[in-house]
Design a protein around this motif. Structure first.
Motif, PDB file in Angstrom:
ATOM      1  N   VAL A  86       0.841  -1.201   0.000  1.00 42.18           N
ATOM      2  CA  VAL A  86       0.000   0.000   0.000  1.00 42.18           C
ATOM      3  C   VAL A  86       0.872   1.245   0.000  1.00 42.18           C
ATOM      4  O   VAL A  86       0.637   2.201  -0.757  1.00 42.18           O
ATOM      5  CB  VAL A  86      -0.946   0.002   1.218  1.00 42.18           C
ATOM      6  CG1 VAL A  86      -1.638   1.358   1.356  1.00 42.18           C
ATOM      7  CG2 VAL A  86      -1.985  -1.104   1.088  1.00 42.18           C
ATOM      8  N   LYS A  87       1.912   1.253   0.834  1.00 41.80           N
ATOM      9  CA  LYS A  87       2.812   2.407   0.881  1.00 41.80           C
ATOM     10  C   LYS A  87       3.557   2.567  -0.440  1.00 41.80           C
ATOM     11  O   LYS A  87       3.756   3.692  -0.921  1.00 41.80           O
ATOM     12  CB  LYS A  87       3.804   2.253   2.035  1.00 41.80           C
ATOM     13  CG  LYS A  87       3.204   2.480   3.407  1.00 41.80           C
ATOM     14  CD  LYS A  87       4.277   2.439   4.480  1.00 41.80           C
ATOM     15  CE  LYS A  87       3.705   2.823   5.846  1.00 41.80           C
ATOM     16  NZ  LYS A  87       4.751   2.831   6.895  1.00 41.80           N
ATOM     17  N   ALA A  88       3.985   1.458  -1.019  1.00 37.55           N
ATOM     18  CA  ALA A  88       4.697   1.529  -2.297  1.00 37.55           C
ATOM     19  C   ALA A  88       3.810   2.134  -3.377  1.00 37.55           C
ATOM     20  O   ALA A  88       4.260   2.971  -4.177  1.00 37.55           O
ATOM     21  CB  ALA A  88       5.170   0.139  -2.709  1.00 37.55           C
ATOM     22  N   GLU A  89       2.553   1.750  -3.393  1.00 39.59           N
ATOM     23  CA  GLU A  89       1.625   2.295  -4.389  1.00 39.59           C
ATOM     24  C   GLU A  89       1.394   3.786  -4.146  1.00 39.59           C
ATOM     25  O   GLU A  89       1.400   4.589  -5.092  1.00 39.59           O
ATOM     26  CB  GLU A  89       0.300   1.545  -4.346  1.00 39.59           C
ATOM     27  CG  GLU A  89      -0.704   2.026  -5.380  1.00 39.59           C
ATOM     28  CD  GLU A  89      -2.009   1.249  -5.351  1.00 39.59           C
ATOM     29  OE1 GLU A  89      -2.833   1.433  -6.260  1.00 39.59           O
ATOM     30  OE2 GLU A  89      -2.205   0.451  -4.406  1.00 39.59           O
ATOM     31  N   THR A  90       1.211   4.162  -2.888  1.00 34.73           N
ATOM     32  CA  THR A  90       1.014   5.568  -2.547  1.00 34.73           C
ATOM     33  C   THR A  90       2.209   6.410  -2.983  1.00 34.73           C
ATOM     34  O   THR A  90       2.053   7.485  -3.572  1.00 34.73           O
ATOM     35  CB  THR A  90       0.806   5.718  -1.032  1.00 34.73           C
ATOM     36  OG1 THR A  90      -0.387   5.034  -0.641  1.00 34.73           O
ATOM     37  CG2 THR A  90       0.698   7.183  -0.627  1.00 34.73           C
ATOM     38  N   TYR A 118      10.745  -8.907  -0.198  1.00 36.67           N
ATOM     39  CA  TYR A 118      11.327  -8.124  -1.287  1.00 36.67           C
ATOM     40  C   TYR A 118      10.893  -8.644  -2.654  1.00 36.67           C
ATOM     41  O   TYR A 118      10.632  -7.857  -3.575  1.00 36.67           O
ATOM     42  CB  TYR A 118      12.848  -8.109  -1.174  1.00 36.67           C
ATOM     43  CG  TYR A 118      13.358  -7.189  -0.098  1.00 36.67           C
ATOM     44  CD1 TYR A 118      13.559  -5.837  -0.347  1.00 36.67           C
ATOM     45  CD2 TYR A 118      13.633  -7.662   1.189  1.00 36.67           C
ATOM     46  CE1 TYR A 118      14.013  -4.982   0.644  1.00 36.67           C
ATOM     47  CE2 TYR A 118      14.090  -6.816   2.190  1.00 36.67           C
ATOM     48  CZ  TYR A 118      14.282  -5.484   1.913  1.00 36.67           C
ATOM     49  OH  TYR A 118      14.725  -4.630   2.908  1.00 36.67           O
ATOM     50  N   GLU A 119      10.784  -9.946  -2.788  1.00 40.97           N
ATOM     51  CA  GLU A 119      10.358 -10.527  -4.075  1.00 40.97           C
ATOM     52  C   GLU A 119       8.952 -10.057  -4.433  1.00 40.97           C
ATOM     53  O   GLU A 119       8.686  -9.656  -5.577  1.00 40.97           O
ATOM     54  CB  GLU A 119      10.398 -12.048  -4.002  1.00 40.97           C
ATOM     55  CG  GLU A 119      10.005 -12.730  -5.296  1.00 40.97           C
ATOM     56  CD  GLU A 119       9.970 -14.241  -5.156  1.00 40.97           C
ATOM     57  OE1 GLU A 119      10.340 -14.931  -6.117  1.00 40.97           O
ATOM     58  OE2 GLU A 119       9.550 -14.737  -4.076  1.00 40.97           O
ATOM     59  N   THR A 120       8.055 -10.076  -3.462  1.00 42.63           N
ATOM     60  CA  THR A 120       6.680  -9.654  -3.709  1.00 42.63           C
ATOM     61  C   THR A 120       6.601  -8.173  -4.042  1.00 42.63           C
ATOM     62  O   THR A 120       5.919  -7.760  -4.988  1.00 42.63           O
ATOM     63  CB  THR A 120       5.810  -9.949  -2.469  1.00 42.63           C
ATOM     64  OG1 THR A 120       5.856 -11.351  -2.182  1.00 42.63           O
ATOM     65  CG2 THR A 120       4.362  -9.534  -2.710  1.00 42.63           C
ATOM     66  N   VAL A 121       7.315  -7.363  -3.272  1.00 46.08           N
ATOM     67  CA  VAL A 121       7.266  -5.921  -3.481  1.00 46.08           C
ATOM     68  C   VAL A 121       7.886  -5.540  -4.824  1.00 46.08           C
ATOM     69  O   VAL A 121       7.339  -4.709  -5.566  1.00 46.08           O
ATOM     70  CB  VAL A 121       7.974  -5.181  -2.327  1.00 46.08           C
ATOM     71  CG1 VAL A 121       8.101  -3.692  -2.622  1.00 46.08           C
ATOM     72  CG2 VAL A 121       7.219  -5.397  -1.020  1.00 46.08           C
ATOM     73  N   CYS A 122       9.000  -6.146  -5.162  1.00 45.84           N
ATOM     74  CA  CYS A 122       9.705  -5.771  -6.397  1.00 45.84           C
ATOM     75  C   CYS A 122       8.862  -6.021  -7.639  1.00 45.84           C
ATOM     76  O   CYS A 122       9.028  -5.323  -8.650  1.00 45.84           O
ATOM     77  CB  CYS A 122      11.026  -6.533  -6.500  1.00 45.84           C
ATOM     78  SG  CYS A 122      12.323  -5.876  -5.425  1.00 45.84           S
ATOM     79  N   ARG A 123       7.960  -6.982  -7.574  1.00 43.69           N
ATOM     80  CA  ARG A 123       7.103  -7.257  -8.731  1.00 43.69           C
ATOM     81  C   ARG A 123       6.114  -6.117  -8.978  1.00 43.69           C
ATOM     82  O   ARG A 123       5.547  -6.020 -10.068  1.00 43.69           O
ATOM     83  CB  ARG A 123       6.325  -8.562  -8.515  1.00 43.69           C
ATOM     84  CG  ARG A 123       7.164  -9.818  -8.619  1.00 43.69           C
ATOM     85  CD  ARG A 123       6.284 -11.030  -8.906  1.00 43.69           C
ATOM     86  NE  ARG A 123       5.288 -11.248  -7.859  1.00 43.69           N
ATOM     87  CZ  ARG A 123       5.436 -12.087  -6.841  1.00 43.69           C
ATOM     88  NH1 ARG A 123       6.545 -12.809  -6.732  1.00 43.69           N
ATOM     89  NH2 ARG A 123       4.482 -12.231  -5.940  1.00 43.69           N
ATOM     90  N   GLN A 124       5.900  -5.265  -7.965  1.00 45.59           N
ATOM     91  CA  GLN A 124       4.899  -4.209  -8.071  1.00 45.59           C
ATOM     92  C   GLN A 124       5.508  -2.830  -8.332  1.00 45.59           C
ATOM     93  O   GLN A 124       4.787  -1.831  -8.316  1.00 45.59           O
ATOM     94  CB  GLN A 124       4.076  -4.155  -6.775  1.00 45.59           C
ATOM     95  CG  GLN A 124       3.494  -5.476  -6.328  1.00 45.59           C
ATOM     96  CD  GLN A 124       2.514  -6.049  -7.327  1.00 45.59           C
ATOM     97  OE1 GLN A 124       1.708  -5.311  -7.896  1.00 45.59           O
ATOM     98  NE2 GLN A 124       2.575  -7.351  -7.554  1.00 45.59           N
ATOM     99  N   LEU A 125       6.811  -2.767  -8.565  1.00 46.30           N
ATOM    100  CA  LEU A 125       7.479  -1.473  -8.623  1.00 46.30           C
ATOM    101  C   LEU A 125       7.752  -0.996 -10.041  1.00 46.30           C
ATOM    102  O   LEU A 125       8.013  -1.792 -10.944  1.00 46.30           O
ATOM    103  CB  LEU A 125       8.813  -1.537  -7.863  1.00 46.30           C
ATOM    104  CG  LEU A 125       8.755  -1.877  -6.378  1.00 46.30           C
ATOM    105  CD1 LEU A 125      10.139  -1.773  -5.758  1.00 46.30           C
ATOM    106  CD2 LEU A 125       7.766  -1.002  -5.641  1.00 46.30           C
ATOM    107  N   SER A 126       7.723   0.324 -10.178  1.00 48.31           N
ATOM    108  CA  SER A 126       8.141   0.973 -11.420  1.00 48.31           C
ATOM    109  C   SER A 126       9.314   1.904 -11.174  1.00 48.31           C
ATOM    110  O   SER A 126       9.779   2.592 -12.087  1.00 48.31           O
ATOM    111  CB  SER A 126       6.975   1.769 -12.021  1.00 48.31           C
ATOM    112  OG  SER A 126       6.511   2.746 -11.102  1.00 48.31           O
TER     113      SER A 126
END
Length: 298
Positions: A86-90, A118-126
């Motif tokens: 959620v924070k990463a998206e924000t 980290y694996e899960t989060v990295c898949r959602q990053l730009s």
């Protein structure tokens, strides 16, 4: 984002339990006027674990809005992977240039749990992500094997290591080991301001600095000395700040010291931390104020 030079960690001030956005803007403008290489809002000094969703979004947007062309990185640590996402998206919607992630947990984490985070989060990053190792807070130490595995994930661009190896010559060997372990294009950052000069002199790319979040000119001067081949002079200057580093240790980190310094400078109110956190006691405040006066920080 270019992970090099000074990444300044600004303090997030409060006033009677409410975000003090006027004081926060003064701090950010202070950093911009000094020409910091990047700003990392909502790091440990930025109180990211203490902010609710609304406060987190407000500070992130405010930092991006104020910073112009200066790159912005924000911390996204949280107790659950769900809340980290959620924070990463924000943060990404706000337009940040990079993210900083520490493996925050009440219960101590295992390597496989941290890798999964980290694996899960990295898949959602730009945007690129910096791994934040802060065992004094999280209780988690990264093994070299874990660093190697994480470095293969998409969007991992930098690591932030503790400064303690740079207390002696072991720091040079630590950098040598990491350089052999990690991809050539992965930046290595140092934290722990007492060891920042030694870390850069040993070959770190980036100083992620609490002191630089309020006194950026001081840290930038030391970095320039190192880049110009005057590391010993920079080390001597850093040694002059031993009373400041001692207060960091005594108060269990730089947060309370920087919060107190901000009030001494008149940037924020004296009681500028969210309860139950408190600034330095009266005696330590006097020590800090005397040091600041003696070293031209006021």
């Amino acid at each position: 984002m270019n992970f090099s030079g000074l990444a300044a960690f600004p303090f997030t001030p409060f006033n009677e339990g409410v975000l003090d956005l006027v004081a926060f803007e003064k701090i950010i403008v202070r950093l911009l006027d000094s020409g910091v290489d990047s700003i990392c809002a909502l790091g440990s000094t930025g109180l990211y674990p203490y902010l609710n969703e609304h406060e987190y979004r407000h500070i992130t947007r405010k930092t991006v809005e104020l910073s112009g062309d200066t790159p912005v990185m924000v911390g996204i640590g949280a107790l659950t992977t769900r809340d980290v996402l959620v924070k990463a998206e924000t943060a990404q919607k706000a337009g940040v240039d990079a993210l900083l992630l520490a493996p925050v947990s009440y219960h101590r984490l295992h390597d496989e749990e941290v890798y999964s985070l980290y694996e899960t989060v990295c898949r959602q990053l730009s945007v690129p992500l910096c791994i934040y190792e802060n065992p004094g807070v999280t209780g988690f130490e990264f093994s070299d094997e874990l660093y190697k595995s994480l470095s293969a994930l998409p969007n991992i661009a930098a690591i932030k290591i503790p400064g303690s190896p740079f207390a002696d010559e072991k720091g040079h060997q630590r950098i040598k080991t990491l350089r052999a372990l990690l991809p050539q294009n992965m930046a290595i950052g140092v934290s722990g301001d007492k060891f920042g000069v030694a870390g850069l002199a040993a070959g770190c790319d980036l100083w992620l600095s609490v002191l630089g979040g309020l006194f950026p000119h001081t840290v930038k001067t030391w970095i320039t000395m190192i880049r110009d081949g005057h590391a010993q002079t920079a080390e001597a200057e850093s040694e002059r700040f031993s009373p400041m580093w001692d207060l960091f240790v005594k108060s269990k980190g730089g947060l309370r010291v920087m919060a107190t310094a901000a009030s001494i400078l008149g940037i924020s109110e004296e009681q500028n931390l969210p309860a139950p956190l408190k600034p330095l006691n009266v005696q330590d405040r006097e020590v800090l104020q005397s040091f600041m006066l003696a070293h031209g920080l006021i």
